[in-house]
Enzyme design. Structure first.
Site, PDB file in Angstrom:
ATOM      1  N   HIS A 530      34.489   8.262 -76.572  1.00  0.00           N
ATOM      2  CA  HIS A 530      35.377   9.278 -76.011  1.00  0.00           C
ATOM      3  C   HIS A 530      36.741   9.240 -76.692  1.00  0.00           C
ATOM      4  O   HIS A 530      37.779   9.338 -76.042  1.00  0.00           O
ATOM      5  CB  HIS A 530      35.518   9.080 -74.496  1.00  0.00           C
ATOM      6  CG  HIS A 530      34.275   9.413 -73.734  1.00  0.00           C
ATOM      7  ND1 HIS A 530      33.967   8.855 -72.508  1.00  0.00           N
ATOM      8  CD2 HIS A 530      33.245  10.246 -74.023  1.00  0.00           C
ATOM      9  CE1 HIS A 530      32.809   9.336 -72.084  1.00  0.00           C
ATOM     10  NE2 HIS A 530      32.352  10.188 -72.986  1.00  0.00           N
ATOM     11  N   HIS A 574      35.046  11.649 -68.780  1.00  0.00           N
ATOM     12  CA  HIS A 574      34.497  11.985 -70.078  1.00  0.00           C
ATOM     13  C   HIS A 574      35.357  13.087 -70.693  1.00  0.00           C
ATOM     14  O   HIS A 574      36.076  13.795 -69.990  1.00  0.00           O
ATOM     15  CB  HIS A 574      33.044  12.425 -69.931  1.00  0.00           C
ATOM     16  CG  HIS A 574      32.152  11.343 -69.383  1.00  0.00           C
ATOM     17  ND1 HIS A 574      30.872  11.127 -69.824  1.00  0.00           N
ATOM     18  CD2 HIS A 574      32.360  10.404 -68.416  1.00  0.00           C
ATOM     19  CE1 HIS A 574      30.328  10.110 -69.174  1.00  0.00           C
ATOM     20  NE2 HIS A 574      31.225   9.659 -68.304  1.00  0.00           N
TER      21      HIS A 574
END
Length: 595
Positions: A530, A574
């Site tokens: 991420h 996320h």
């Protein structure tokens, strides 16, 4: 003779209206010679296709997208939610590798990034999380851009969504808060879930350990802490929803997409005006150039975008000189500030029924009816967002605010099958023969304070850059991840789970002290993929950062960046949804500047 062009159209017989969509080209030689492009978008990923689609809503503007990979339509597995785990390390992955990570015992990590139309939205696990209110308000403060505050950005995030029930038409009552979602957007989002006994045990745990694991109706209301049902970018037909399927397919034929072509540099058309894009099919092929009438929007992602800027002469002067690139705009912030999440996989021995299925049979079922185990995002359907108490924090609070979590548990499956050692970022796990059925999930440090960098290895645009995540470079990062493992053990030692869980397998049950757990984490931690921040947004006249609040690259005209690289720090969640929101917002900013 020019190669075949895919001009997709449908004819509505009543009214004889023709609805055209984007035109795709397989090779630079196929591009029409009589079209001047107002905007050139370098990168057809999550953000790039949003921007191209939105700018293309003005029929007077011609937009070109240049994408290094193939069409998403060429890869069957990108359509099927349950096949997402087959995409990393495939031919549609850049297959990056980090430099050896000092705090991980010198291990180099594979770093999966998508090389396909739609980018990581075509390639990821489809989890739909917005992050916390605190994240957005922090970004607004850091960038000096109040439009990024939670209250300002929420309408844009709702505008993105087309929320619905999943393919099974199961009621979402008790799984989401409809008031915080949108129903008229382009991107399909569902609260997809399967009925497994594990769900009931988790919900029982929220009653027993309510302080640590409260039940949370909807993690996307800005205050995500607690146990919550997952949400996915999947449509009602049980297909992945991505920027390619949701945005590009509804775009007019004034948007052109060039596939299988690498952007190598952005070339100045004047001293600081960067509106010319250089591109090539491969390292040995000819370099071609096109100039945008208005602007170039760089959307290569948090690794490729800084690489392209540095190869264009925009970056740290000394670093560029070292690899033989002439500096045109000296900006030491380019490629710095990599912000990512550290994670480890945990396994618990269990007598619960496994969630395994016959993949070949499931593919047949999905093909025939768009149902079955491959129609959902994962066999297990919950996320847990844990906020550590102050006494468990080592040092100052690294989160964005008091309503933000420090740890995520993402449950994957209950199975005797465990990932092989060659899975991206993975390390050697217990041998298959040494374990029974195990509950498998990731423990993620959402707020890593370590910062890394992306830099040039040489001046060849086709070489992979040097990626240094500096994973666990700060002691606080490993301390928080360690507390996450302790928290996971407390959860699976609850009264609800006791009859079904026989202890921890990975890390082994005899690893209990902080010192031993830290040693375990140094050898098992991976990136949760991420990464953000390499071209961070900062206030207009700041001495740091790469883009201004209007996404323009500092010290230039005619060039903006819109992708994960501009996000200053990783969210408590996320990154997919924030990238969509940043791209939608950027599209508004760009269009308004020509209104």
């Amino acid at each position: 003779m020019a190669r075949f062009n895919a001009r997709l159209f449908s004819i509505a017989i009543l009214g004889f209206q023709v609805a055209r969509s984007a035109i795709t080209y397989q090779h630079p030689d196929d591009l029409p010679g009589d079209v001047d492009y107002d905007f050139i978008v370098a990168g057809g990923g999550t953000a790039g296709l949003v921007v191209a689609s939105r700018l293309g809503e003005n029929s007077k503007w011609n937009v070109l997208v240049i994408e290094a990979g193939p069409s998403n339509k060429d890869v069957f597995a990108t359509r099927v939610p349950g096949l997402a785990e087959t995409l990393p390390t495939s031919h549609i992955d850049w297959n990056y590798t980090t430099v050896p990570q000092q705090a991980l015992g010198g291990r180099s990590l594979n770093y999966s990034r998508a090389m396909i139309l739609g980018g990581c939205s075509t390639h990821n696990g489809m989890v739909y999380t917005r992050g916390s209110k605190d994240d957005w308000n922090k970004w607004a403060d850091v960038t000096g851009n109040r439009d990024l505050s939670w209250d300002s950005i929420l309408p844009i995030m709702k505008k993105v969504e087309k929320f619905s029930e999943d393919f099974s038409d199961q009621s979402v009552e008790g799984h989401i808060d409809p008031s915080v979602h949108g129903n008229d957007g382009k991107l399909s989002v569902v609260a997809s879930y399967t009925n497994v006994s594990f769900n009931d045990l988790l919900l029982e745990t929220t009653k027993e350990l309510v302080d640590e694991f409260p039940f949370k109706l909807d993690m996307n209301d800005g205050n995500p802490v607690g146990l919550t049902w997952n949400q996915y970018t999947i449509d009602h037909n049980a297909e992945r929803s991505s920027s390619a399927t949701a945005y590009l397919e509804s775009t007019g034929d004034n948007v052109h997409v060039l596939l299988n072509t690498r952007v190598t540099r952005i070339v100045p058309t004047g001293k600081t005006n960067f509106r010319t894009v250089e591109f090539a099919v491969d390292a040995g092929g000819p370099r071609k150039q096109l100039t945008a009438k208005k602007e170039v929007i760089l959307s290569g992602g948090f690794i490729a975008s800084p690489q392209i800027l540095m190869n264009s002469g925009i970056g740290d002067q000394e670093a560029l000189k070292a690899v033989g690139v002439d500096t045109l705009v000296n900006n030491p912030s380019v490629g710095k500030n990599v912000s990512d999440q550290a994670a480890t996989l945990v396994l618990f021995d269990t007598t619960l029924p496994n969630t395994d299925f016959d993949v070949d049979a499931a593919i047949v079922e999905w093909n025939n009816s768009h149902a079955g185990p491959l129609a959902t995002g994962a066999p297990l359907n919950h996320l847990i967002w844990v906020r550590l108490s102050d006494d468990k924090l080592s040092g100052s609070d690294p989160s964005s605010g008091k309503d933000s979590p420090h740890i995520e548990f993402q449950f994957s499956k209950i199975s005797h099958r465990i990932p092989p050692a060659n899975v991206p970022n993975q390390v050697a796990l217990p041998s298959q023969d040494s374990i029974g059925v195990v509950i498998q999930f990731s423990v993620v440090n959402l707020n890593s304070i370590s910062r890394g960098s992306v830099s040039l290895n040489d001046n060849n645009p086709f070489s992979h850059p040097l990626i240094d995540l500096n994973m666990l470079g700060e002691e606080q990062d490993i301390a928080i991840l360690r507390e996450g493992v302790h928290s996971a053990r407390r959860m699976l030692s609850s009264e609800a789970f006791k009859p079904f869980v026989n202890g921890s397998v990975h890390p082994p049950a005899n690893i209990t002290s902080d010192e031993d757990l830290d040693a375990f984490l140094h050898t098992t931690t991976k990136s949760y993929l991420h990464g953000v921040g390499t071209l961070s947004m900062s206030p207009q006249n700041a001495s740091w950062g790469v883009v201004d609040p209007d996404f323009r690259v500092k010290g230039t005209t005619g060039l903006r960046v819109v992708d994960a690289s501009v996000i200053p720090s990783v969210p408590a969640g996320h990154t997919q949804t924030p990238v969509y929101a940043f791209a939608e917002y950027a599209s508004i900013v760009i269009a308004k500047s020509y209104n």
